[in-house]
Design a protein around this motif. Structure first.
Motif, short mmCIF file in Angstrom:
data_model
loop_
_atom_site.label_atom_id
_atom_site.label_comp_id
_atom_site.label_asym_id
_atom_site.label_seq_id
_atom_site.Cartn_x
_atom_site.Cartn_y
_atom_site.Cartn_z
N UNK A 177 0.83 -1.20 0.00
CA UNK A 177 0.00 0.00 0.00
C UNK A 177 0.86 1.25 0.00
N UNK A 193 -5.15 -7.39 7.59
CA UNK A 193 -5.43 -6.04 7.11
C UNK A 193 -5.94 -5.16 8.23
N UNK A 244 -8.37 -2.76 -6.63
CA UNK A 244 -9.07 -3.68 -5.72
C UNK A 244 -9.69 -4.81 -6.49
N UNK A 275 -6.08 -7.63 -2.02
CA UNK A 275 -6.91 -8.66 -1.40
C UNK A 275 -6.35 -10.06 -1.63
N UNK A 321 -4.37 12.02 1.36
CA UNK A 321 -5.00 10.91 0.70
C UNK A 321 -5.81 10.04 1.63
N UNK A 322 -5.48 10.11 2.90
CA UNK A 322 -6.19 9.25 3.82
C UNK A 322 -7.29 10.02 4.54
N UNK A 330 -2.07 2.17 7.99
CA UNK A 330 -1.71 1.56 6.72
C UNK A 330 -0.59 2.35 6.07
N UNK A 356 -7.87 3.73 -8.17
CA UNK A 356 -7.64 2.76 -7.11
C UNK A 356 -8.62 1.59 -7.14
N UNK A 390 -4.68 -1.85 -2.11
CA UNK A 390 -5.01 -2.83 -1.07
C UNK A 390 -5.12 -4.16 -1.78
#
Lengths: 346, 298
Positions: B31, B230, B98, B39, B296-297, B238, B94, B37
């Motif tokens: 990340x 996670x 995913x 998976x 960004x978060x 993260x 993004x 992310x």
């Protein structure tokens, strides 16, 4: 194309659909009818997931969780008081002694799912979209865990079986039309434009006065409502709901439908849902004959990777191709390509 | 509830935490550099466990040698996934990442089910690893001790690599600012590949640990540990490697103590507890324990 013409087209389509439902109910065997029923339910699910994943640009995997909630709530409300006192001893008396009608139970299932979506969405949707993916995936396991462990309310891992077979094609068709109508109106309303603005550029949207978190929660909750209803329909179609009825894998299939159809395209999501449901059903016998369980999932996943690499916008992108016109091939008129263009034409 | 019992639970929490930490590092590393992310990360855990089984059963490699094989297989698979699935869609939104990683996860799981069947297999460790060792008043299995020591060793090695080597510095720079790092002549493709290789190698080792600890492996075994790791990465923040380590131990201890200290009728709520923790953490401290707030978060 004027507004009246498009309304007329929609009406014609709806009536044609009703005639087809009537003909199918009368003529087809139960197996084919069940496939059509699943197509309808999957259309409801894919189109409603499109509100979150397509319009608002979030990434929710929560539909199976909301379906489980909707399925259980609906089933518990509909069960006869005699069976309830036998199977589910912990229910409070105001639920245990009453039997709700189907429509009211479905609505209740949808509303409880909506409520859960708001509770989960409130902390998660303030953040960047990708946290929603993980939180909703977690939600599937939370709901599953609760359904297994609250056995006084849900009968634990056994699930509720022998539910009345209330769902028929008419119920599914009605809810499907409602879902399509709501999504269509939403996409072409100012709220829908707000959602698209968030998807395209969050910062710019916020600068223009869009309330990001509120709009996102609204989109998420609306999708959850239809998922809850679809869960109730599903449970009373297969007459069974268990904690593992709707899994993480199913979330993936729904996401695939939205991606293949084109994130944001209602027509695309609906067509992809129908095509994938039929394809999966058709592949079942092949899988069984070759003893290769999981092959259809595998094909689906590979297909998605290829689509993401070579055609990232999906089948239709954002567009709503005018299928009626395409079928009629009316000369001298170009099909409209985007929702935006359509609005300016109106 | 005696002191000995609590000590035993804490030891279990640390063992579980070690495995979560190793998996969570991969999440954070990947990340941090590509904002993805992944998976499919949990499925690398599965691959690690089966690589172990294969190297012990088929080649007859001794346990310590197999660990090296597992590290190599994990790194190789990680690089392969990056090359085949993620590189072609780099620069896409993004969400595309995913979906791609979900697709990869489904592919790995179903290939596993089709070739190995979904039935769990038993995973046997050598006799010297299942022996019991006394540590003061605490009695642990040798394998548990080995898990914790190996995990700590690997984490120290990683921390030293990232902190002191030139390549490690380049990785930190890439995580800090992708564009500027490229302007400084850092080969971004190699950094991304390295992040996948290291993260996946650690996850694969966690898989072999998981198999040795619970003596059972199956093609779907990685799903839940992957997701929980996670959660651990989110707890730590993260994108932060030390955060992932800390988050792994915090989650491992919290989970084991939740099950161990509450009355047994609550133990079924284990997964509910872990994933609810995720939502609560996101509500009260979305940047985690050691994560930094970025635009960004936030």
């Amino acid at each position: 194309m004027g507004r009246r013409a498009s309304w007329l087209g929609a009406l014609v389509a709806a009536v044609t659909g009703a005639v087809l439902v009537y003909a199918a109910s009368a003529a087809l065997n139960p197996y084919l009818l069940s496939i059509i029923a699943f197509v309808g339910i999957n259309v409801i699910l894919a189109v409603s997931l499109n509100i979150t994943n397509g319009f608002t640009g979030l990434f929710s995997l929560g539909h199976p969780a909301f379906m489980t909630i909707g399925g259980y709530v609906t089933a518990i409300l509909i069960l006869s008081p005699a069976r309830k006192s036998h199977l589910l001893p912990d229910l409070p008396s105001w639920i245990a002694h009453r039997q709700w009608p189907f429509l009211a139970s479905l609505l209740a299932g949808g509303l409880v799912a909506t409520l859960v979506a708001v509770i989960v969405g409130f902390p998660v949707l303030r953040l960047r979209g990708h946290y929603l993916a993980v939180a909703t995936l977690g939600l599937i396991f939370i709901i599953q865990g609760l359904a297994i462990n609250l056995d006084g309310y849900t009968r634990g891992a056994l699930g509720l079986n022998g539910l009345p077979e209330l769902t028929n094609l008419w119920w599914i068709y009605g809810w499907m039309l409602l879902t399509l109508y709501v999504c269509w109106k939403l996409k072409h309303s100012s709220l829908g434009r707000t959602m698209l603005a968030i998807r395209e550029n969050e910062l710019a949207a916020a600068c223009l006065g869009v309330r990001i978190t509120r709009t996102r929660i609204l989109a998420f909750a609306l999708g959850a409502f239809f998922a809850g209803v679809a869960g109730g329909l599903w449970a009373h179609l297969v007459t069974l709901v268990t904690p593992s009825s709707f899994s993480f894998l199913f979330a993936f299939q729904l996401v695939v439908m939205v991606v293949l159809g084109g994130s944001g395209s209602i027509t695309g999501a609906a067509l992809a849902a129908a095509a994938l449901t039929v394809a999966t059903e058709a592949l079942h016998p092949v899988e069984e004959a070759l003893n290769l369980f999981g092959a259809s999932q595998l094909l689906l996943a590979v297909a998605v990777l290829l689509v993401l690499i070579y055609r990232p916008k999906g089948l239709f992108g954002m567009a709503e191709p005018d299928l009626l016109a395409w079928i009629g091939k009316s000369p001298g008129r170009q099909p409209t390509h985007t929702g935006l263009k359509r609005q300016t034409e109106v | 509830m005696t002191g000995g019992y609590i000590l035993e639970q804490v030891a279990n929490g640390i063992i579980l935490g070690s495995m979560y930490a190793l998996i969570a590092i991969g999440f954070s590393l990947i990340y941090g550099i590509v904002r993805l992310i992944n998976f499919a990360h949990g499925d690398i855990v599965t691959i690690g466990a089966f690589a172990m089984l294969a190297s012990v059963a088929a080649i007859g490699a001794p346990f310590p040698v197999s660990i090296l094989i597992v590290l190599a297989v994990g790194a190789g698979v990680g690089v392969l996934i990056e090359r085949v699935a993620f590189r072609p869609m780099r620069g896409a939104p993004q969400v595309t990442g995913f979906i791609a990683s979900l697709a990869v996860a489904i592919i790995i799981e179903n290939v596993g089910i089709m070739t190995l069947s979904a039935q769990p297999r038993s995973f046997i460790v050598p006799a010297y690893l299942s022996a019991f060792i006394r540590l003061g008043s605490l009695q642990v299995r040798a394998i548990d001790l080995a898990i914790v020591l190996l995990a700590i060793l690997l984490m120290i090695a990683l921390a030293a690599f990232v902190r002191f080597t030139k390549v490690g510095m380049a990785m930190r720079a890439t995580a800090e600012n992708y564009q500027v790092a490229r302007l400084m002549g850092i080969n971004i493709d190699r950094m991304i590949m390295l992040a996948f290789a290291i993260g996946s190698a650690l996850a694969a080792v966690a898989g072999l640990m998981w198999g040795s600890k619970y003596s059972q492996i199956s093609p779907l075994m990685g799903l839940i540990p992957g997701l929980k790791a996670f959660v651990a990465a989110v707890i730590g923040g993260v994108g932060s490697i030390s955060g992932a380590m800390l988050g792994g131990y915090v989650l491992g201890l919290a989970e084991v103590l939740f099950v161990g200290l509450l009355p047994p009728e609550y133990s079924g709520y284990r997964n509910v507890f872990v994933f609810s923790t995720l939502i609560v953490i996101l509500l009260v401290m979305p940047n985690g324990l050691l994560g930094r707030s970025t635009d960004e978060r936030a």
